[in-house]
Design a protein around this motif. Structure first.
Motif, PDB file in Angstrom:
ATOM      1  N   GLU A   1       0.804  -1.226   0.000  1.00 44.43           N
ATOM      2  CA  GLU A   1       0.000   0.000   0.000  1.00 44.43           C
ATOM      3  C   GLU A   1       0.834   1.271   0.000  1.00 44.43           C
ATOM      4  OE1 GLU A   1      -3.502   2.154   2.659  1.00 44.43           O
ATOM      5  OE2 GLU A   1      -2.842   0.123   3.138  1.00 44.43           O
ATOM      6  N   LYS A   2       1.938   1.302   0.768  1.00 44.79           N
ATOM      7  CA  LYS A   2       2.638   2.570   0.969  1.00 44.79           C
ATOM      8  C   LYS A   2       4.063   2.612   0.440  1.00 44.79           C
ATOM      9  CE  LYS A   2       0.039   4.018   5.065  1.00 44.79           C
ATOM     10  NZ  LYS A   2       0.143   4.457   6.476  1.00 44.79           N
ATOM     11  N   LYS A   3       4.663   1.501   0.131  1.00 45.90           N
ATOM     12  CA  LYS A   3       6.050   1.539  -0.314  1.00 45.90           C
ATOM     13  C   LYS A   3       6.311   0.469  -1.369  1.00 45.90           C
ATOM     14  CE  LYS A   3       7.832  -1.508   3.344  1.00 45.90           C
ATOM     15  NZ  LYS A   3       8.839  -1.632   4.415  1.00 45.90           N
ATOM     16  N   PRO A   4       7.334   0.699  -2.201  1.00 47.84           N
ATOM     17  CA  PRO A   4       7.663  -0.289  -3.224  1.00 47.84           C
ATOM     18  C   PRO A   4       8.329  -1.505  -2.593  1.00 47.84           C
ATOM     19  CG  PRO A   4       9.251   1.491  -3.257  1.00 47.84           C
ATOM     20  CD  PRO A   4       8.198   1.887  -2.275  1.00 47.84           C
ATOM     21  N   GLN A   5       8.315  -2.602  -3.311  1.00 48.24           N
ATOM     22  CA  GLN A   5       9.017  -3.789  -2.846  1.00 48.24           C
ATOM     23  C   GLN A   5       9.888  -4.323  -3.971  1.00 48.24           C
ATOM     24  OE1 GLN A   5       6.580  -7.314  -2.248  1.00 48.24           O
ATOM     25  NE2 GLN A   5       4.840  -6.384  -3.333  1.00 48.24           N
TER      26      GLN A   5
ATOM     27  N   THR B   1      22.230  16.959  15.148  1.00 44.74           N
ATOM     28  CA  THR B   1      21.938  17.439  13.797  1.00 44.74           C
ATOM     29  C   THR B   1      21.160  16.396  13.017  1.00 44.74           C
ATOM     30  OG1 THR B   1      23.977  18.747  13.821  1.00 44.74           O
ATOM     31  CG2 THR B   1      22.967  18.352  11.680  1.00 44.74           C
ATOM     32  N   LEU B   2      21.536  15.128  13.183  1.00 45.59           N
ATOM     33  CA  LEU B   2      20.826  14.049  12.506  1.00 45.59           C
ATOM     34  C   LEU B   2      19.368  14.019  12.924  1.00 45.59           C
ATOM     35  CD1 LEU B   2      20.774  11.502  10.736  1.00 45.59           C
ATOM     36  CD2 LEU B   2      21.536  10.199  12.742  1.00 45.59           C
ATOM     37  N   ARG B   3      19.098  14.158  14.229  1.00 48.78           N
ATOM     38  CA  ARG B   3      17.716  14.139  14.711  1.00 48.78           C
ATOM     39  C   ARG B   3      16.925  15.325  14.154  1.00 48.78           C
ATOM     40  NH1 ARG B   3      20.365  12.874  19.573  1.00 48.78           N
ATOM     41  NH2 ARG B   3      20.072  14.995  20.360  1.00 48.78           N
ATOM     42  N   VAL B   4      17.543  16.489  14.145  1.00 50.40           N
ATOM     43  CA  VAL B   4      16.869  17.684  13.623  1.00 50.40           C
ATOM     44  C   VAL B   4      16.571  17.525  12.136  1.00 50.40           C
ATOM     45  CG1 VAL B   4      17.159  20.139  13.130  1.00 50.40           C
ATOM     46  CG2 VAL B   4      17.810  19.238  15.367  1.00 50.40           C
ATOM     47  N   ASN B   5      17.561  17.049  11.375  1.00 47.07           N
ATOM     48  CA  ASN B   5      17.371  16.882   9.935  1.00 47.07           C
ATOM     49  C   ASN B   5      16.313  15.830   9.617  1.00 47.07           C
ATOM     50  OD1 ASN B   5      19.301  18.805   9.510  1.00 47.07           O
ATOM     51  ND2 ASN B   5      20.913  17.400   8.900  1.00 47.07           N
ATOM     52  N   LEU B   6      16.254  14.786  10.430  1.00 48.52           N
ATOM     53  CA  LEU B   6      15.198  13.778  10.254  1.00 48.52           C
ATOM     54  C   LEU B   6      13.824  14.403  10.458  1.00 48.52           C
ATOM     55  CD1 LEU B   6      16.544  10.508  11.928  1.00 48.52           C
ATOM     56  CD2 LEU B   6      15.597  10.709   9.623  1.00 48.52           C
TER      57      LEU B   6
ATOM     58  N   ALA C   1      21.650  11.495  -4.360  1.00 48.52           N
ATOM     59  CA  ALA C   1      21.009  10.693  -5.408  1.00 48.52           C
ATOM     60  C   ALA C   1      21.890  10.648  -6.656  1.00 48.52           C
ATOM     61  CB  ALA C   1      19.639  11.267  -5.746  1.00 48.52           C
ATOM     62  N   GLU C   2      22.605  11.725  -6.916  1.00 53.21           N
ATOM     63  CA  GLU C   2      23.551  11.731  -8.031  1.00 53.21           C
ATOM     64  C   GLU C   2      24.724  10.795  -7.736  1.00 53.21           C
ATOM     65  OE1 GLU C   2      24.825  15.660  -9.076  1.00 53.21           O
ATOM     66  OE2 GLU C   2      22.814  16.524  -8.834  1.00 53.21           O
ATOM     67  N   VAL C   3      25.228  10.870  -6.502  1.00 54.38           N
ATOM     68  CA  VAL C   3      26.359  10.026  -6.114  1.00 54.38           C
ATOM     69  C   VAL C   3      25.999   8.556  -6.226  1.00 54.38           C
ATOM     70  CG1 VAL C   3      27.912   9.414  -4.206  1.00 54.38           C
ATOM     71  CG2 VAL C   3      27.273  11.807  -4.587  1.00 54.38           C
ATOM     72  N   TYR C   4      24.763   8.194  -5.842  1.00 62.22           N
ATOM     73  CA  TYR C   4      24.340   6.803  -5.861  1.00 62.22           C
ATOM     74  C   TYR C   4      23.898   6.335  -7.238  1.00 62.22           C
ATOM     75  CZ  TYR C   4      24.095   7.715  -0.810  1.00 62.22           C
ATOM     76  OH  TYR C   4      24.372   8.078   0.486  1.00 62.22           O
TER      77      TYR C   4
ATOM     78  N   ASP D   1      12.418   6.411  -0.789  1.00 65.25           N
ATOM     79  CA  ASP D   1      13.395   5.326  -0.681  1.00 65.25           C
ATOM     80  C   ASP D   1      14.816   5.874  -0.710  1.00 65.25           C
ATOM     81  OD1 ASP D   1      11.359   3.480  -0.602  1.00 65.25           O
ATOM     82  OD2 ASP D   1      11.359   3.164  -2.761  1.00 65.25           O
ATOM     83  N   VAL D   2      15.037   6.856  -1.575  1.00 62.10           N
ATOM     84  CA  VAL D   2      16.364   7.477  -1.647  1.00 62.10           C
ATOM     85  C   VAL D   2      16.644   8.245  -0.358  1.00 62.10           C
ATOM     86  CG1 VAL D   2      17.823   9.096  -2.903  1.00 62.10           C
ATOM     87  CG2 VAL D   2      16.234   7.632  -4.153  1.00 62.10           C
ATOM     88  N   ALA D   3      15.627   8.971   0.166  1.00 61.81           N
ATOM     89  CA  ALA D   3      15.806   9.720   1.406  1.00 61.81           C
ATOM     90  C   ALA D   3      16.197   8.780   2.549  1.00 61.81           C
ATOM     91  CB  ALA D   3      14.529  10.469   1.752  1.00 61.81           C
ATOM     92  N   GLU D   4      15.529   7.639   2.625  1.00 60.86           N
ATOM     93  CA  GLU D   4      15.851   6.663   3.670  1.00 60.86           C
ATOM     94  C   GLU D   4      17.284   6.169   3.519  1.00 60.86           C
ATOM     95  OE1 GLU D   4      14.403   2.234   5.196  1.00 60.86           O
ATOM     96  OE2 GLU D   4      13.163   3.368   3.779  1.00 60.86           O
ATOM     97  N   GLU D   5      17.683   5.901   2.292  1.00 58.15           N
ATOM     98  CA  GLU D   5      19.049   5.427   2.050  1.00 58.15           C
ATOM     99  C   GLU D   5      20.074   6.501   2.404  1.00 58.15           C
ATOM    100  OE1 GLU D   5      21.838   3.623  -1.568  1.00 58.15           O
ATOM    101  OE2 GLU D   5      19.698   4.002  -1.897  1.00 58.15           O
ATOM    102  N   VAL D   6      19.778   7.742   2.059  1.00 56.33           N
ATOM    103  CA  VAL D   6      20.705   8.835   2.361  1.00 56.33           C
ATOM    104  C   VAL D   6      20.895   8.972   3.874  1.00 56.33           C
ATOM    105  CG1 VAL D   6      21.005  11.342   2.312  1.00 56.33           C
ATOM    106  CG2 VAL D   6      20.292  10.132   0.243  1.00 56.33           C
ATOM    107  N   PHE D   7      19.803   8.933   4.632  1.00 51.32           N
ATOM    108  CA  PHE D   7      19.928   9.073   6.083  1.00 51.32           C
ATOM    109  C   PHE D   7      20.657   7.876   6.693  1.00 51.32           C
ATOM    110  CE2 PHE D   7      16.895  12.511   5.748  1.00 51.32           C
ATOM    111  CZ  PHE D   7      17.296  13.346   6.777  1.00 51.32           C
TER     112      PHE D   7
END
Length: 377
Positions: A18-22, A116-121, A173-176, A99-105
């Motif tokens: 329903e909410k994410k790709p597999q 900083t990580l908590r704030v950015n999340l 996303a460019e790097v990956y 999906d890319v955002a999750e991978e980046v974090f």
């Protein structure tokens, strides 16, 4: 990620979540698989490493391409050493932003400190994902980013602070290999202009603050010492409160983990006298009144509220003492570069906010030269 031997029947029978790709990877060809999007669309892909770079290839739509044909193309791509072979330019059309955002974090978090990580999340979840969730990473354009940024006009601080987070996601996303190099649509986005929050104490206000601290010294020596050090060093509150006695030696503070990484703070003689006069009980330089921990920011905040009110500077924040340190240094002829080093700025642009003080100094100098040079007073 599910891994099994793919068959045409299995591919045809796959149902979307329903909410994410597999992703279902194939056991026959390494990195090959099929992605099922929440919309029901199915796409064959290949994931491989080329010259140390992670590259995703979109091979084709499973509705119009057979599994056998997709495997043949995947095998051909694996045999090639070029990262641009096959359908690489279309990779971003099948990979969702979230999906890319999750991978980046997950992969980029080592570049951020825990807070900083908590704030950015938080900015990602509250300001970024509601707008970009469900979008293909390769479809996001500069116009999309501009519309998103404009939608946050009611909360300019959140907009300005979440924009760099979005830029990191799209840049990585460019790097990956999910977007073409140099395609980050966040580049050059102008921030909102906000009222300058910096407050600088003038000479009279500094004297009034000093008199109030003198009166508090006997009953609240540690808190008084913290405020005086903030004035004399330009350090951040967290940097002073987290000091341990081994961090003070040879007349300097060796900050183990400041906002911009480890750095050395050279102390003036008044600052050294303050530290040399403190009792050494335990490892913390400024221990909590209850012991076993460092003084908390809340305790310092309450103390500062009382002190600043008594000194008649209730509109001043503790952090403004750092700005005051910079303003005094500039007034005494220090350069922007030197002030940046004193404050521990990695980026010289961060220090440039003090240039308006330099402009004022130049104006005063020009006015002072008028009678000397024979101009009209």
């Amino acid at each position: 990620m599910v891994k099994s031997r793919l068959t045409q029947r299995r591919v045809d029978a796959l149902k979307p979540l329903e909410k994410k790709p597999q992703d279902i990877r194939d056991c026959v060809i390494r990195g090959f698989g099929v992605r099922v999007l929440p919309s029901g669309r199915k796409c064959y892909f290949l994931h491989r490493q080329v010259d140390g770079t992670r590259v995703w290839h979109s091979i084709g739509d499973a509705r119009s391409m057979t599994l056998e044909c997709a495997r043949e193309q995947a095998a051909s791509l694996l045999a090639s050493r070029s990262r641009n072979d096959g359908a690489f330019p279309d990779d971003g059309q099948t990979i969702l932003f979230e999906d890319v955002a999750e991978e980046v974090f997950r992969r980029y978090k080592r570049h951020w400190k825990p807070r900083t990580l908590r704030v950015n999340l938080g900015y990602c979840r509250n300001q970024i994902l509601p707008w970009f969730r469900g979008r293909a990473i390769g479809d996001i354009t500069r116009r999309d980013v501009q519309r998103w940024f404009a939608s946050l006009h009611a909360t300019p601080v959140a907009a300005d602070r979440s924009a760099p987070v979005l830029s990191v996601i799209l840049g990585q996303a460019e790097v990956y290999g999910y977007r073409a190099q140099g395609s980050n649509p966040c580049t050059g986005i102008k921030r909102y202009r906000r009222r300058n929050r910096e407050r600088f104490l003038n000479d009279d206000e500094i004297r009034r603050l000093s008199r109030v601290l003198d009166k508090r010294l006997a009953k609240q020596p540690l808190l008084t010492a913290v405020v005086r050090l903030l004035v004399l060093t330009g350090c951040r509150t967290s940097e002073i409160l987290s000091l341990k006695w081994p961090d003070y030696r040879e007349g300097k503070l060796y900050l183990r983990d400041s906002k911009t990484g480890p750095r050395t703070v050279w102390l003036s003689s008044p600052a050294r006298r303050i530290l040399d006069g403190l009792p050494r009980r335990g490892c913390w330089m400024f221990p909590s009144l209850r012991g076993g921990r460092q003084l908390s920011k809340d305790t310092l905040h309450l103390f500062w509220c009382d002190v600043s009110a008594e000194a008649g500077i209730a509109d001043v924040r503790c952090h403004d003492l750092r700005h005051t340190y910079a303003s005094v240094a500039l007034a005494h002829g220090e350069t922007i570069l030197t002030i940046g080093r004193l404050l521990g700025h990695n980026d010289p642009a961060t220090t440039l906010k003090y240039t308006h003080l330099a402009d004022a100094s130049v104006h005063e100098t020009a006015e002072a030269l008028v009678p000397i040079l024979g101009g009209e007073g």
